[in-house]
Write a protein that holds these residues in place. Sequence first.
Motif, PDB file in Angstrom:
ATOM      1  N   VAL A 180       0.933  -1.024  -0.022  1.00  0.00           N
ATOM      2  CA  VAL A 180       0.169  -0.120   0.007  1.00  0.00           C
ATOM      3  C   VAL A 180       0.953   1.208  -0.161  1.00  0.00           C
ATOM      4  O   VAL A 180       0.717   2.336  -1.015  1.00  0.00           O
ATOM      5  N   LEU A 181       1.785   1.246   0.853  1.00  0.00           N
ATOM      6  CA  LEU A 181       2.795   2.345   0.826  1.00  0.00           C
ATOM      7  C   LEU A 181       3.453   2.646  -0.270  1.00  0.00           C
ATOM      8  O   LEU A 181       3.916   3.943  -0.776  1.00  0.00           O
ATOM      9  N   THR A 182       3.887   1.543  -1.107  1.00  0.00           N
ATOM     10  CA  THR A 182       4.501   1.619  -2.248  1.00  0.00           C
ATOM     11  C   THR A 182       3.651   2.219  -3.443  1.00  0.00           C
ATOM     12  O   THR A 182       4.399   3.064  -4.333  1.00  0.00           O
ATOM     13  N   PHE A 187       2.272   7.172  -6.860  1.00  0.00           N
ATOM     14  CA  PHE A 187       1.373   7.953  -7.339  1.00  0.00           C
ATOM     15  C   PHE A 187       1.350   9.405  -6.738  1.00  0.00           C
ATOM     16  O   PHE A 187       1.259  10.456  -7.363  1.00  0.00           O
ATOM     17  N   PHE A 188       2.042   9.412  -5.695  1.00  0.00           N
ATOM     18  CA  PHE A 188       2.374  10.872  -5.067  1.00  0.00           C
ATOM     19  C   PHE A 188       3.570  11.545  -5.780  1.00  0.00           C
ATOM     20  O   PHE A 188       3.707  12.665  -6.014  1.00  0.00           O
ATOM     21  N   ILE A 272      -4.626   7.971  -2.290  1.00  0.00           N
ATOM     22  CA  ILE A 272      -4.056   7.408  -3.721  1.00  0.00           C
ATOM     23  C   ILE A 272      -5.243   7.471  -4.776  1.00  0.00           C
ATOM     24  O   ILE A 272      -4.974   7.905  -5.884  1.00  0.00           O
ATOM     25  N   ASN A 273      -6.584   7.483  -4.346  1.00  0.00           N
ATOM     26  CA  ASN A 273      -7.638   7.500  -5.502  1.00  0.00           C
ATOM     27  C   ASN A 273      -7.635   8.873  -5.824  1.00  0.00           C
ATOM     28  O   ASN A 273      -7.830   9.172  -7.359  1.00  0.00           O
ATOM     29  N   VAL A 274      -7.729   9.777  -4.917  1.00  0.00           N
ATOM     30  CA  VAL A 274      -7.626  11.388  -5.429  1.00  0.00           C
ATOM     31  C   VAL A 274      -6.400  11.716  -6.275  1.00  0.00           C
ATOM     32  O   VAL A 274      -6.383  12.473  -7.053  1.00  0.00           O
ATOM     33  N   SER A 275      -5.215  11.015  -5.924  1.00  0.00           N
ATOM     34  CA  SER A 275      -3.868  11.256  -6.719  1.00  0.00           C
ATOM     35  C   SER A 275      -4.115  10.732  -8.272  1.00  0.00           C
ATOM     36  O   SER A 275      -3.664  11.423  -9.127  1.00  0.00           O
ATOM     37  N   SER A 317       7.849   7.720 -15.673  1.00  0.00           N
ATOM     38  CA  SER A 317       6.386   7.722 -15.258  1.00  0.00           C
ATOM     39  C   SER A 317       5.646   6.637 -15.463  1.00  0.00           C
ATOM     40  O   SER A 317       4.744   6.031 -14.817  1.00  0.00           O
ATOM     41  N   SER A 318       5.696   6.138 -16.837  1.00  0.00           N
ATOM     42  CA  SER A 318       4.999   4.833 -17.250  1.00  0.00           C
ATOM     43  C   SER A 318       5.398   3.711 -16.534  1.00  0.00           C
ATOM     44  O   SER A 318       4.744   2.827 -16.148  1.00  0.00           O
ATOM     45  N   LYS A 319       6.805   3.590 -16.336  1.00  0.00           N
ATOM     46  CA  LYS A 319       7.160   2.394 -15.411  1.00  0.00           C
ATOM     47  C   LYS A 319       6.843   2.564 -14.145  1.00  0.00           C
ATOM     48  O   LYS A 319       6.402   1.582 -13.501  1.00  0.00           O
TER      49      LYS A 319
END
Length: 522
Positions: A180-182, A187-188, A272-275, A317-319
């Motif tokens: 989860v943290l990963t 995404f952050f 995460i969802n907002v991000s 960013s894609s990776k």
Amino acid sequence: MAAATAGGSGSNGSSPLIKNSDADQILVPEKKSWKNFFSYLGPGFLVSIAYIDPGNFETDLQAGAQYKYELLWIILVASCAALVIQSLAANLGVVTGKHLAEHCRAEYPKVPNFMLWVVAEIAVVACDIPEVIGTAFALNILFNIPVWIGVLLTGLSTLILLALQRYGIRKLEFLIAFLVLTIALCFFVELHYSKPDPKEVLYGLFVPQLKGNGATGLAISLLGAMVMPHNLFLHSALVLSRKIPRSVTGIKEACRYYLIESGLALGMAFLINVSVISVSGAVCNASDLSPEDRASCEDLDLNKASFLLRNVVGKWSSKLFAIALLASGQSSTITGTYAGQYVMQGFLDLKLKPWLRNFLTRCLAIIPSLIVALIGGSAGAGQLIIIASMILSFELPFALVPLLKFTSSRTKMGSHANSLLISSVTWIIGGLIMGINIYYLVSSFIKLLLHGHMKLVANVFIGILGFLGIAIYLAAIGYLVLRKNRESSIKDLPSGNSQTAETLPREDIVNMRLPTVTGDLN
């Protein structure tokens, strides 16, 4: 936190799914202390994975691409609703020592119980479809593997699951928290480089708006991807892995700490969802977007999102997106398998080998995913994720209503006023979700009949079948809502700290290690 040796139980309702004489129990000290909170950490993060699985990412990306930040308020409302609903599910397990599926088997007659089991199994499979497709997309992005081959390779996650679960549920909880943290970190970082407008993001979060029928459909998909029915069965069972003091004080402390722990885990899922929506909204609404990238935004899916991010933000960013997607898909497999085990054991008192349970569920998810990937490619696979999310949304009442019935009729788990308030709020939330689902279902069906360009005979035939199905759906929900509980499924809280075989510990929940494929069942 201390550990003790767990043995088997002789009763049918609480006998171990897997015989294992040296499993670790998670003991909560009887002494009241804030340090006890660390003993309760874990179940909330396992549950939160369902809120950040590939199905959520798919709907989040489309919401951001098509409506920028306008649907962020749906995520906020759904997250608040999820916290209330999940806290009720956790309280049910803590107070009674039985999870939701077991209460359904004890309460409903054989036919309704069987139908509820079928609906719950469909929900587990519908949840597994986005995990299969999401993992296939991640493999495609990272290693250029065709999507249909990636779908087949996801079957190997059963072997990965076996390798992980054999170390026990506590280590598994730490692994899930790490994943989860990963995902959050990935995404952050994406959010930092995409640079969405903070004012627009805040406006989308706190100002409700739905522009058009397409927005309504996407909002329902967001709700379905956020509040999942199988999660209610899962959470009410996972809390039974803790051996808590069976006193009023101990129960109240457990309910409070599980609420805090769920809030932390679901809060992380919310961010995460907002991000994801913010990144999608910022990238797809950039002023310097090329015509090719703009066309990708009009029909955005998990696979196209990677190419879009690579073109606009950078190759790295894609990776990074693919790594987050792979972590999400594989961790979701674990929670889906647990939910399937508890559903089958609770409703039918049937105990399969967990590796076989995972294999069957995964096969049922792979078959439609493979067919769609072969015929429709990545675009068809992306649409299948949206359909699966909507199925989950429509199936939610068949888990939510029994949960509300069991908890609202038994408000002795602490403060009567607080329990009654939470139950009332949840009934209102559940009623709104069901009302939105029914409105969208009826309006979409009427639109299909009026503008579907079908022949009159086909219109009449489809109309009769469709409205008959809607009537059956409403009648089933009405039966669950209006039916009075036949017997008390929840016992009063004991006055002391004594343990009984009917309360805790539950060895079939604690004993979540998996042996080799040839291991024995109890």
